[in-house]
Motif scaffolding. Structure first.
Motif, mmCIF file in Angstrom:
data_model
loop_
_atom_site.group_PDB
_atom_site.id
_atom_site.type_symbol
_atom_site.label_atom_id
_atom_site.label_comp_id
_atom_site.label_asym_id
_atom_site.label_seq_id
_atom_site.Cartn_x
_atom_site.Cartn_y
_atom_site.Cartn_z
ATOM 1 N N UNK A 160 -31.483 -4.014 -2.226
ATOM 2 C CA UNK A 160 -30.430 -3.677 -1.267
ATOM 3 C C UNK A 160 -30.597 -4.436 0.049
ATOM 4 N N UNK A 161 -31.846 -4.633 0.436
ATOM 5 C CA UNK A 161 -32.147 -5.336 1.684
ATOM 6 C C UNK A 161 -33.248 -6.352 1.389
ATOM 7 N N UNK A 162 -32.900 -7.617 1.243
ATOM 8 C CA UNK A 162 -33.863 -8.643 0.827
ATOM 9 C C UNK A 162 -35.076 -8.805 1.738
ATOM 10 N N UNK A 163 -34.990 -8.320 2.962
ATOM 11 C CA UNK A 163 -36.122 -8.433 3.881
ATOM 12 C C UNK A 163 -36.135 -7.237 4.825
ATOM 13 N N UNK A 164 -37.270 -7.018 5.468
ATOM 14 C CA UNK A 164 -37.363 -5.941 6.458
ATOM 15 C C UNK A 164 -36.403 -6.214 7.608
ATOM 16 N N UNK A 165 -36.259 -7.476 7.981
ATOM 17 C CA UNK A 165 -35.362 -7.837 9.074
ATOM 18 C C UNK A 165 -33.927 -7.411 8.785
ATOM 19 N N UNK A 166 -33.479 -7.641 7.546
ATOM 20 C CA UNK A 166 -32.118 -7.250 7.177
ATOM 21 C C UNK A 166 -31.965 -5.730 7.162
ATOM 22 N N UNK A 167 -33.017 -5.038 6.773
ATOM 23 C CA UNK A 167 -32.986 -3.582 6.803
ATOM 24 C C UNK A 167 -32.887 -3.088 8.247
#
Length: 211
Positions: free
Chosen positions: A55-62
């Motif tokens: 759902x969120x490819x990276x922590x940054x996108x989350x």
């Protein structure tokens, strides 16, 4: 049958994404974006860590998704119409009061949204939403100018200044509240709230003529 299966799948994905964002926002409310970890979000959501990355490819996108969801909710809450007819001045004062009071009610989340040092992608998102805040207040200011209640001035510049004033003046009270173990609002924070709102209103409302 295929359409129903697809609809069911998409609905379940939407529910999972919403649950992930809810748990992620909870972590940010507790410890800011630095306290947000994909592993902890997964654990609190009852799913595998790898699933979160679908759902969120990276922590940054989350983090960006959490910021957007939380900020849009704040804008909705601050600008929610009153049950009674209000003048532009009353609407603006109510919006300012809600902004500051909501910030002091959840200091960890407010500090994370307003001032916590973050990575460049999230900082750009913060700047974008500051502009959205300014647009929101600019509409109220424009209405007040048209009705003769507010001082004629460029509403965009005035609105941007108000957003900056509100954001900067709550940072120290938020820091104090974040470290207040009693978790109770002090008279100082309430006084600070009133002073911020009064300052902002003086910047836009026409002075009452004494002649």
């Amino acid at each position: 049958m295929a359409y129903r299966a697809t609809a069911f799948t998409e609905n379940r994905k939407a529910q999972t994404r919403a649950r992930l964002l809810k748990e992620a926002k909870g972590l940010v409310s507790e410890a800011g974006f630095r306290g947000l970890s994909v592993a902890e979000v997964a654990a609190r959501s009852g799913i595998a860590t790898g699933t979160v990355y679908r759902y969120f490819p990276s922590k940054s996108e989350l983090c960006v998704a959490v910021f957007i969801r939380a900020t849009e909710r704040e804008i909705e809450a601050v600008t929610e119409p009153s049950d009674h007819p209000q003048s532009p001045a009353q609407q603006l004062q109510q919006a300012l009061e809600r902004f500051v009071q909501r910030a002091l009610k959840n200091p960890n989340l407010a500090y994370a949204l307003i001032a916590e040092p973050v990575d460049p992608e999230l900082e750009q998102t913060r700047l974008n939403y500051r502009a959205l805040w300014a647009e929101t207040f600019a509409r109220l200011i424009s209405s007040g100018i048209e009705q003769g209640d507010f001082i004629p001035q460029p509403e965009d510049i005035c609105a941007t200044a108000l957003v900056g004033a509100m954001a900067e003046t709550v940072i120290i009270p938020l820091q104090l509240a974040r470290h207040d173990n009693t978790k109770t609002a002090s008279p100082l924070t309430q006084t600070h709230c009133e002073q911020i709102v009064a300052f902002c209103m003086r910047a836009v409302v026409k002075p009452v003529s004494t002649s």
